[in-house]
Write a protein that holds these residues in place. Structure first.
Motif: not given
Lengths: 369, 294, 286
Positions: C221-230, C265-271, C273-285
């Motif tokens: 989240i920090a990386f994305l917010m920094s990258f997109e900060n205006f 390019f940004l959209m693909v990169a964000s997507a 990251i987002a999907l990886t995070l969401i998948r991780r968030g759902r995993s049982p561990e």
């Protein structure tokens, strides 16, 4: 060899703010034995256990483990391991990693660790489960992992903090037996705390019954059960009928007491009692005999009459709850296993008697009144 | 709690100091002191090169110059409007996610709603510009459908700014609302219905009181972000955007009049803080709870 | 209103329509950006002139500078990445220290400090930017007046951009990491100590592994917010422009579809990251 006890506690005390959790406690636990500390919640048993483990510093007194004083020894340097109440298995590690955790902290190499962890899991009947996650195990298996994790370090002392508390009844019965067998197999000294008297009776070689930071009695399960040293122990260990009243007469070791309802019984004196004192007597349900008429009862014993108010059928533990006719005091009596009273009805009149030597009478303790 | 094994007091103090050092450095060097400095800056006036006196001149200028305070009021009003519109647009979606869609469908819809907001605001604004400008997609479509004869300029209107602001704020409204509505027990609605409630009365008497914390949290965050937005109003509103952050930028960067810019910054901060405070007061919530929700 | 209550057909239809319209509203701008990255025309506008990859691959010879030949844009992506890495590292490190301080330690003024930690989230980004800009300049002047030293890092530039973004992203990292640390069962630490682990070993083998999902999540989240900060960046930027500033400048001038290309390019990169995070968030561990 037998001279040095594995655990020796001398005049140990701990106070939290205004509350005295452990009050000048001394006892020792012999090598290889199973020692239980039994008491109601808030009696100080958890504080005692955590002082032995080193998580709490005592205010006074000393703890020696294997003959070595533990004063100033950090918890991670004590030859003591603990099975926690909720087991505290590490969720981020596999079963094998949990078991090998302590070895890794001792700097033992990976290959050796893996071998020893696997051998330990084998020993507790979990061979091949090393790769599993801890939440894939059943409650009983988790407990075995918790024990294996501690036993692999070959501690002088294993502390167990009510590990069966979280299990359901059936599993608890099963794990009781398993714990006893594990302790016998490892021959390690176990110090076990519980508020469940049946666990303590089944498992232990010796039990300390704890109340208000002190031991009320320390002895074998049989001693606690058959000769409780105090009214608290008599009431806490095993089922008991309690009769409070006043001593009418004292004749040697025999006390004649009358309840406020006017019911007169005889009981064995425990401690100094004189006529006129407030007393309480305890009679075990299984120490009482039943008869359909007073003639069915042994001739030397006083016959009492009662009316059945409830039948508590529980297989071998079946009992009848009745009300003594004169005083209306409720009294519980174990039903004989012969099935002789299977036809008993609520409301029926019945007679009962007990050997005064098996009824125990204490001076009423003001503190608990 | 039982205390940890005894450690020397000096050691504990040292550890506590080390643990707190980053937080104190961060908060004082980057938040507290810069804002104190900004306040000092706003209360002085340049009388000669490198000569300053304490004065209220900057604030006097703000109230004396109609352009400045009108832009300020306009920014506040449009922000409030954008917040209300965002709530109106987001509520039905939040309701659908929390109550109507089930299981996987609900989770999927939620994720789909979040994904656009992982993309930079710059990119999203670029999309709106391509859609709305005179040579863009929507004007061409309108001509194609015969609704207009000439392509019309859809950029640079207040409505355009509002669309952009609502779009950019949706996430911050949907997330707290969904969290809040999910915690509303369906049985309450069933009971209200069973007792004779109709759709509207149930909404007013059961749903909205329950959702109030989520609504407040969403509104506070959206209003604050909208008020402080720069990119969307300047790009979609163009020269007519007249957004207050633009005035701050102009004073600070273009005109290098830092004293004036600092005063403007403080006025904006005051408005933003007042609205946050008011929102909390009205809904009777604690600041820390709201921020955790949002 | 809810599935268990009767809903008239028109209400069902209206709901479905609304959801469809809403999703269109959400995705239309993004879709347009993506589509016009491939339009064979000098401006990202209709009509459609056919498919081309010029806006990615084109070079000066073709008269169109594509994303991968646009050194200015590539440079700004690089700048943004460096800034984002610094902000991420600082925010996660400080956020972790703050989480331990707030959840584990007891000290006077703790309540006030925890409130103060949330304030950066309610200060508009522009104001964070100007306050840090003004303060840093004052410090720089002090430096040059008192010690005759030019403190260039206190002048507008990337170091200030990093500090400006960090000033509020640290608050987000603190919240995320504290929330997980609060749920940690401390008997796990007792158990590890009891099994012979030293304090550092407990931290390293038990507590930090437990915090891992929050550390990874807040880093992303920090990386994305920094990258997109205006907003904050705009006030603090010097000669090197991060990507958002560069794009903003070009958008005002009316740019070629190379901006669409970089956006895609940004959209693909964000997507990703987002999907990886969401998948991780759902995993049982976790």
């Amino acid at each position: 060899m037998a001279a040095i006890p594995d655990l020796e506690v001398r005049t140990l005390a701990k106070r939290f703010a205004t509350h005295l959790a452990v009050d000048d406690l001394s006892f020792s636990v012999a090598r290889g034995s199973f020692f239980s500390i039994l008491g109601p919640s808030g009696c100080g048993k958890t504080t005692l256990l955590r002082m032995i483990a080193g998580f709490i510093q005592p205010d006074r007194g000393d703890i020696a483990i294997g003959g070595r004083s533990m004063a100033g020894v950090a918890p991670n340097r004590r030859p003591v391991n603990m099975v926690f109440q909720q087991l505290a298995l590490f969720p981020m590690m596999s079963v094998a990693q949990n078991v090998a955790f302590g070895l890794a902290r001792r700097g033992i190499g990976r290959a050796e660790r893996t071998r020893r962890a696997e051998a330990m899991l084998e020993r507790v009947g979990l061979g091949g489960a090393g790769g599993k996650r801890t939440d894939e195990l059943s409650g009983g298996q988790r407990q075995r992992v918790a024990i294996a994790r501690s036993m692999i370090l070959e501690p002088t002392l294993l502390l167990l903090d009510e590990p069966l508390g979280a299990l359901d009844l059936k599993l608890r019965e099963h794990m009781k037996i398993e714990l006893k067998q594990l302790q016998a197999a490892f021959a390690t000294t176990f110090v076990y705390i519980t508020h469940d008297q049946s666990e303590a009776l089944v498992l232990s070689d010796h039990i300390g019954v704890m109340n208000h930071g002190r031991f009320e009695q320390l002895g074998t399960p049989q001693e606690l059960y058959y000769s409780p040293a105090s009214a608290f122990v008599a009431g806490f260990v095993g089922a008991n009928n309690r009769l409070a009243g006043k001593a009418l007469a004292v004749n040697g070791s025999l006390v004649q007491l009358a309840t406020s309802g006017g019911w007169v019984v005889h009981a064995h004196r425990q401690g100094p009692i004189t006529a006129g004192m407030a007393v309480e007597a305890f009679v075990r349900p299984e120490a009482t005999l039943l008869g359909r008429t007073s003639a069915d009862l042994p001739p030397g014993q006083t016959a009492h009459a009662g009316e059945v108010i409830s039948l508590l059928f529980d297989g071998a533990n079946s009992a009848v709850l009745l009300r003594e006719l004169q005083s209306h005091i409720e009294f519980r009596i174990a039903l004989p296993q012969t099935g002789a009273y299977a036809d008993l009805q609520v409301g029926a009149r019945i007679y009962f008697s007990f050997d005064p030597q098996r009824a125990i009478c204490f001076a009423a303790a003001d503190a608990h009144a | 709690m039982p205390e940890a094994p005894a450690a020397a007091p000096w050691y504990r103090r040292l550890m506590l100091g080390l643990l707190l050092a980053p937080a104190l450095l961060w908060l004082f060097a980057l938040i507290v002191l810069p804002h104190v400095d900004l306040a000092l800056l706003s209360f002085r006036e340049r009388v000669a090169p490198r000569q300053y006196v304490a004065s209220l001149a900057q604030y006097r200028t703000f109230f004396g110059e109609p352009l400045y305070w009108r832009v300020f009021v306009r920014t506040a009003v449009l922000s409030a409007l954008a917040t209300a519109l965002t709530l109106l647009v987001a509520f039905p979606i939040a309701w659908t996610i929390a109550k109507l869609a089930r299981g996987r469908m609900s989770a999927l819809l939620f994720v789909v709603c979040l994904i656009p907001f992982w993309v930079s605001e710059t990119v999203r604004t670029l999309g709106w510009m391509i859609l709305l400008r005179e040579s863009g997609v929507l004007p061409a479509l309108l001509v194609h459908l015969g609704l207009t004869t000439q392509p019309v300029e859809l950029l640079y209107h207040d409505a355009t700014i509002l669309v952009g602001l609502v779009y950019t704020s949706l996430l911050f409204m949907v997330v707290p609302l969904v969290g809040n509505l999910e915690s509303l027990d369906n049985a309450l609605i069933e009971a209200a219905y069973d007792l004779g409630g109709k759709g509207w009365s149930i909404l007013r008497e059961i749903v909205i009181p329950h959702a109030a914390p989520g609504i407040t949290a969403g509104c506070i965050v959206v209003f604050m972000l909208t008020l402080g937005n720069y990119l969307t109003p300047t790009l979609l509103g163009g020269k007519n955007s007249l957004w207050f952050t633009e005035q701050i930028y102009t004073q600070f960067i273009t005109r290098f009049n830092w004293e004036q810019g600092a005063a403007f910054g403080f006025l904006l901060l005051a408005l933003s803080t007042a609205m946050v405070w008011l929102g909390l007061k009205v809904s009777g919530q604690r600041f820390s709870d709201v921020m955790r929700r949002a | 209103m809810i599935p268990t209550l009767p809903r008239p057909a028109w209400l069902r239809a209206a709901t479905a329509l609304y959801v469809a319209a809403f999703l269109m509203f959400l995705f239309l701008p993004l879709a347009v950006v993506a589509v016009f990255a491939f339009n064979d025309a000098p401006y990202p506008a209709p009509p459609w002139h056919g498919f081309t990859l010029d806006w990615f691959l084109g070079n000066e010879a073709a008269g169109r500078i594509g994303l991968f030949r646009d050194s200015e844009l590539l440079g700004s992506i690089w700048t943004s990445s460096i800034v984002a890495l610094w902000v991420t590292g600082l925010s996660v490190a400080v956020g972790t220290a703050n989480a331990f301080a707030m959840e584990r330690a007891q000290f006077p003024g703790k309540g006030a400090l925890s409130m103060l930690m949330l304030t950066p989230l309610v200060i508009p980004g522009v104001i964070l930017g100007i306050s840090i800009l003004a303060f840093a300049s004052r410090l720089a002047e002090l430096c040059s007046d008192l010690f005759a030293v030019e403190a260039d890092f206190l002048r507008p530039g990337l170091p200030l951009v990093v500090l400006g973004q960090f000033s509020y992203i640290a608050a987000i990292a603190t919240l995320t990491i504290s929330a997980r640390l609060k749920r940690f069962d401390r008997t796990l630490e007792d158990a590890a100590l009891n099994l012979g682990a030293s304090r550092p070993a407990v931290l390293w083998t038990i507590t930090l592994p437990y915090l891992r999902p929050a550390l990874i999540g807040s880093a992303a989240i920090a990386f994305l917010m920094s990258f997109e900060n205006f907003n904050t960046t705009l006030m603090l930027v010097g000669a090197d422009s991060p990507l958002t500033i560069m794009m903003y400048g070009r958008m005002r001038e009316g740019a070629t579809p190379v901006l669409n290309a970089v956006s895609l390019f940004l959209m693909v990169a964000s997507a990703v990251i987002a999907l990886t995070l969401i998948r991780r968030g759902r995993s049982p561990e976790s």
